[in-house]
Scaffold this motif. Sequence first.
Motif, PDB file in Angstrom:
ATOM      1  N   TYR A 194     104.753  32.679  61.040  1.00  0.00           N
ATOM      2  CA  TYR A 194     104.669  32.472  62.488  1.00  0.00           C
ATOM      3  C   TYR A 194     103.794  31.264  62.775  1.00  0.00           C
ATOM      4  N   THR A 195     104.252  30.466  63.738  1.00  0.00           N
ATOM      5  CA  THR A 195     103.468  29.290  64.101  1.00  0.00           C
ATOM      6  C   THR A 195     103.433  29.156  65.608  1.00  0.00           C
ATOM      7  N   SER A 196     102.490  28.359  66.087  1.00  0.00           N
ATOM      8  CA  SER A 196     102.304  28.238  67.529  1.00  0.00           C
ATOM      9  C   SER A 196     103.339  27.317  68.133  1.00  0.00           C
ATOM     10  N   TRP A 198      98.383  29.550  56.176  1.00  0.00           N
ATOM     11  CA  TRP A 198      99.036  28.378  56.778  1.00  0.00           C
ATOM     12  C   TRP A 198     100.129  27.882  55.855  1.00  0.00           C
ATOM     13  N   VAL A 199     100.943  26.991  56.381  1.00  0.00           N
ATOM     14  CA  VAL A 199     102.074  26.519  55.570  1.00  0.00           C
ATOM     15  C   VAL A 199     101.611  25.732  54.345  1.00  0.00           C
ATOM     16  N   VAL A 200     100.520  24.976  54.482  1.00  0.00           N
ATOM     17  CA  VAL A 200     100.032  24.226  53.315  1.00  0.00           C
ATOM     18  C   VAL A 200      99.706  25.198  52.179  1.00  0.00           C
ATOM     19  N   ALA A 257      96.574  16.142  54.798  1.00  0.00           N
ATOM     20  CA  ALA A 257      97.625  16.458  55.782  1.00  0.00           C
ATOM     21  C   ALA A 257      97.126  17.518  56.725  1.00  0.00           C
ATOM     22  N   GLY A 258      97.951  17.816  57.716  1.00  0.00           N
ATOM     23  CA  GLY A 258      97.645  18.901  58.652  1.00  0.00           C
ATOM     24  C   GLY A 258      97.240  18.389  60.013  1.00  0.00           C
ATOM     25  N   GLU A 259      96.823  17.139  60.085  1.00  0.00           N
ATOM     26  CA  GLU A 259      96.414  16.514  61.348  1.00  0.00           C
ATOM     27  C   GLU A 259      96.364  15.006  61.077  1.00  0.00           C
ATOM     28  N   ARG A 260      96.180  14.231  62.144  1.00  0.00           N
ATOM     29  CA  ARG A 260      96.143  12.783  61.974  1.00  0.00           C
ATOM     30  C   ARG A 260      94.957  12.390  61.086  1.00  0.00           C
ATOM     31  N   LEU A 261      95.204  11.504  60.138  1.00  0.00           N
ATOM     32  CA  LEU A 261      94.129  11.017  59.274  1.00  0.00           C
ATOM     33  C   LEU A 261      93.533   9.777  59.934  1.00  0.00           C
ATOM     34  N   ASP A 262      92.349   9.926  60.479  1.00  0.00           N
ATOM     35  CA  ASP A 262      91.728   8.790  61.152  1.00  0.00           C
ATOM     36  C   ASP A 262      91.289   7.759  60.123  1.00  0.00           C
ATOM     37  N   ASN A 304      99.935  12.566  54.380  1.00  0.00           N
ATOM     38  CA  ASN A 304     101.333  13.009  54.459  1.00  0.00           C
ATOM     39  C   ASN A 304     101.500  13.872  55.682  1.00  0.00           C
ATOM     40  N   TRP A 305     102.653  13.681  56.344  1.00  0.00           N
ATOM     41  CA  TRP A 305     102.897  14.315  57.653  1.00  0.00           C
ATOM     42  C   TRP A 305     104.013  15.344  57.544  1.00  0.00           C
ATOM     43  N   TRP A 306     103.718  16.548  57.995  1.00  0.00           N
ATOM     44  CA  TRP A 306     104.758  17.572  58.023  1.00  0.00           C
ATOM     45  C   TRP A 306     104.365  18.697  58.942  1.00  0.00           C
ATOM     46  N   GLN A 307     105.151  19.763  58.950  1.00  0.00           N
ATOM     47  CA  GLN A 307     104.950  20.856  59.898  1.00  0.00           C
ATOM     48  C   GLN A 307     105.318  22.167  59.225  1.00  0.00           C
ATOM     49  N   THR A 308     104.864  23.269  59.829  1.00  0.00           N
ATOM     50  CA  THR A 308     105.260  24.593  59.344  1.00  0.00           C
ATOM     51  C   THR A 308     106.792  24.657  59.228  1.00  0.00           C
ATOM     52  N   GLU A 309     107.466  24.084  60.196  1.00  0.00           N
ATOM     53  CA  GLU A 309     108.921  24.170  60.233  1.00  0.00           C
ATOM     54  C   GLU A 309     109.574  23.518  59.015  1.00  0.00           C
ATOM     55  N   TYR A 351     103.986   5.789  61.889  1.00  0.00           N
ATOM     56  CA  TYR A 351     102.663   6.110  62.447  1.00  0.00           C
ATOM     57  C   TYR A 351     102.839   7.304  63.375  1.00  0.00           C
ATOM     58  N   VAL A 352     102.167   8.418  63.068  1.00  0.00           N
ATOM     59  CA  VAL A 352     102.316   9.640  63.867  1.00  0.00           C
ATOM     60  C   VAL A 352     101.100   9.738  64.775  1.00  0.00           C
ATOM     61  N   MET A 353     101.333   9.689  66.077  1.00  0.00           N
ATOM     62  CA  MET A 353     100.203   9.564  66.996  1.00  0.00           C
ATOM     63  C   MET A 353      99.763  10.882  67.632  1.00  0.00           C
ATOM     64  N   HIS A 372      94.118  23.572  62.153  1.00  0.00           N
ATOM     65  CA  HIS A 372      94.800  24.804  62.536  1.00  0.00           C
ATOM     66  C   HIS A 372      95.642  24.539  63.773  1.00  0.00           C
ATOM     67  N   ARG A 373      96.908  24.937  63.703  1.00  0.00           N
ATOM     68  CA  ARG A 373      97.815  24.668  64.829  1.00  0.00           C
ATOM     69  C   ARG A 373      97.719  25.791  65.856  1.00  0.00           C
ATOM     70  N   LEU A 374      97.442  25.427  67.087  1.00  0.00           N
ATOM     71  CA  LEU A 374      97.237  26.431  68.131  1.00  0.00           C
ATOM     72  C   LEU A 374      98.000  26.046  69.387  1.00  0.00           C
TER      73      LEU A 374
HETATM   74  P1  AMP Z   1     101.420  22.782  61.159  1.00  0.00           P
HETATM   75  O1  AMP Z   1     102.727  23.310  61.597  1.00  0.00           O
HETATM   76  O2  AMP Z   1     100.295  23.717  61.331  1.00  0.00           O
HETATM   77  O3  AMP Z   1     101.490  22.178  59.778  1.00  0.00           O
HETATM   78  O4  AMP Z   1     101.096  21.583  62.150  1.00  0.00           O
HETATM   79  C1  AMP Z   1     102.014  20.534  62.280  1.00  0.00           C
HETATM   80  C2  AMP Z   1     101.484  19.474  63.206  1.00  0.00           C
HETATM   81  O5  AMP Z   1     100.249  18.954  62.686  1.00  0.00           O
HETATM   82  C3  AMP Z   1     102.413  18.289  63.295  1.00  0.00           C
HETATM   83  O6  AMP Z   1     103.444  18.471  64.235  1.00  0.00           O
HETATM   84  C4  AMP Z   1     101.451  17.174  63.674  1.00  0.00           C
HETATM   85  O7  AMP Z   1     101.190  17.166  65.051  1.00  0.00           O
HETATM   86  C5  AMP Z   1     100.185  17.543  62.929  1.00  0.00           C
HETATM   87  N1  AMP Z   1     100.121  16.847  61.636  1.00  0.00           N
HETATM   88  C6  AMP Z   1     100.287  17.383  60.420  1.00  0.00           C
HETATM   89  N2  AMP Z   1     100.099  16.448  59.456  1.00  0.00           N
HETATM   90  C7  AMP Z   1      99.832  15.288  60.093  1.00  0.00           C
HETATM   91  C8  AMP Z   1      99.563  13.945  59.654  1.00  0.00           C
HETATM   92  N3  AMP Z   1      99.498  13.631  58.363  1.00  0.00           N
HETATM   93  N4  AMP Z   1      99.373  12.995  60.598  1.00  0.00           N
HETATM   94  C9  AMP Z   1      99.414  13.302  61.918  1.00  0.00           C
HETATM   95  N5  AMP Z   1      99.643  14.546  62.385  1.00  0.00           N
HETATM   96  C10 AMP Z   1      99.848  15.541  61.490  1.00  0.00           C
END
Ligand code: AMP
Length: 628
Positions: A239-241, A285-287, A365-370, A388-393, A490-492, A504-506
């Motif tokens: 389950y995800t938000s 979490w998905v990771v 991963a999991g959020e934007r890497l500043d 690396n950018w991805w999602q639970t989905e 670039y994921v903003m 944590h995705r909320l």
């Molecule tokens: P989750 O489903 O918990 O993995 O969260 C997914 C969301 O986290 C994505 O839709 C993005 O908004 C953010 N996210 C995950 N990885 C990255 C990343 N490497 N850069 C930017 N945003 C990210």
Amino acid sequence: MNGYRQAHGQSISDPEEFWGQATKGLDWSRPPSRVLDRSREPFFRWFPDGELNTCHNALDRHVDSGAGDRTALIYDSPVTGTVRTYTYRQLRDEVARFAGALKNLGVQRGDRVVVYLPMVPEALIAMLACARLGAVHSVVFGGFAAHELAVRIDDAKPTVVVSASCGIEAGRVLPYKPLLDAAIEESAHKPRHCVILQRPQCTAELVSGRDLDWAEAIAGAEPAACVPVAATDPLYILYTSGTTGRPKGVVRDNGGHAVALHWSMGNIFDTRPGEVFWAASDVGWVVGHSYIVYAPLLAGATTVLYEGKPVGTPDAGAFWRVVSQHRVTTLFTAPTAFRAIKKEDPSGTLIASYDLSSLRHLFLAGERLDPETYAWAGERLEVPVLDNWWQTETGWPIAANPRGLEPLPTKPGSPSVPVPGYDVRVVDSAGNDVPPGTDGSIVIRLPLPPGCLPTLWGDDDRFVASYLSAFPGNYLTGDGGRFDEDGYLYVMGRTDDVINVAGHRLSTGAMEEVLAAHPAVAECAVIGVADTLKGQVPRGFVVLKAGVEADPATLTAELVAMVRQRIGAVAALRQVDVVPALPKTRSGKILRRTMRGIADGRDEPVPSTIDDPAVLDTLRPVLIRSTP
Ligand code: AMP
Ligand code: COA
């Protein structure tokens, strides 16, 4: 970029050939004769007539091929002072025995099992035991409160719940069993049994006839064999938000998941059998699902399960201690963990106390890497830092630097390039591709590659409505961003009301539902604002009902407590302001994006659709007041 371009090109132009080849690294009880079923578009199915067992591929396959004595799992728990290792043979035997225990409790192929456990080996054992039986696990993160657990129990309708007496967080023993009991009290669906791991730090009271001690459950159990399942059968629900209070049950299938994760370990994470892979995340979490449990084991690597924090267990050198002690080659975590370490040890002096020569890569991963965290980590650790950018989905990276396939130069602020299998596009509101350098919505042209969600649990319509209807023929990621001229993405950030707090995705919508339930509150808004440690934190704004007099400090404390009690500590809502009104469009939509922009200190234009600009002017000083 030839190796990468060639692989990515083939994966899009001939996915059947590309993913057909990738199936060969796994054991199938019936190898698929077809790779992709397109007949029910947009419901694509990978390997429609294949049959396999994910647990067999993660454990038995390695034992059968002579690697039974290789270390599969290292459990490192600074909070209990424990380090324990399991070989592939030992882990297979423990999993088979627990699968036997679940079988004794009536769990069969297709049944659901909810797992509500802290970071202990039994979490991984329970997940793999479900996979062994062809049952469907649904792990619920320990930081969620009873109500969130109840919602998931009602949606997944588990036969059995597996839980523990307690978790240990920041030196505190947190009893889990009262939360589980309260959840089952609240839920309409009642599981037949609960298996409870009694930890020495706290003993839970068991409900007679329903609850069993883990030790008692396995005592007389016969090891269970792997049950072959259809590649398209569900392996788990996570389950995800979403944007509302109702979480989305992301479904993962068996075949596509195993193929994609196995492929990713060599080609993205550059990790080989026998190497030590550490994803410092949580199995909730998905990771954690993908890179603590399944991928490292499918690849025959050693996975580290760490029950601790980056700081405070005992100090900001904890990660370096684990890397050196277990000779970790690949570390994977969220940027927030590094920001926490950097805050306590800004110049990284603790790093020098440990031998980090085994470490080859850091994946984040999991959020934007500043860019600041990217630079700090790279300079201190002297290894490539790979966003690396991805999602639970999706379950595995959409954009990454494919280190095993072809290491590409990294660019700060970018997770690099679309991973083979993903046809990533950046589009405008009409669905047209925008040129490099221009921001837009990030979408993925269908079909999604193996491993991504085939649907939402029991709700095909919601799957289509949430992801496939905005831009027909494409999956809507919910993230905005752009490509550059070299094809780097670039994921903003999110374009919806999902926020990301410490990785944590909320859902701000879920928090708004809780605030709105307070008798004094007429309306409310929750937005995610920038935070130097957690990336984002939620902030709430409430308008009182006419005639209600309430002390703002008392009300705020009540609202914060309600969110913690209803959603869980992980929601981390600490600041709620009482305001006279909320800014809205003429059609009554709250201008959350504008509020967020102002709170983050941006020069936010006042939208032309605003109903009453004076409301925004009154709110402006409250918004720019920094979070405590
Ligand atoms: P989750 O489903 O918990 O993995 O969260 C997914 C969301 O986290 C994505 O839709 C993005 O908004 C953010 N996210 C995950 N990885 C990255 C990343 N490497 N850069 C930017 N945003 C990210
Ligand atoms: N069970 C019960 N409670 C939990 C929990 C769990 N599994 N995980 C977190 N919580 C609680 C925490 O104890 C905290 O409670 P508190 O408000 O009483 O202090 C609250 O939820 C918020 O936790 P968290 O967001 O983790 O904040 P923190 O201040 O405790 O720690 C970090 C901050 C950065 C150290 C921490 O978030 C971290 O290690 N992040 C690593 C990244 C990560 O794991 N991301 C997951 C996706 S990759």
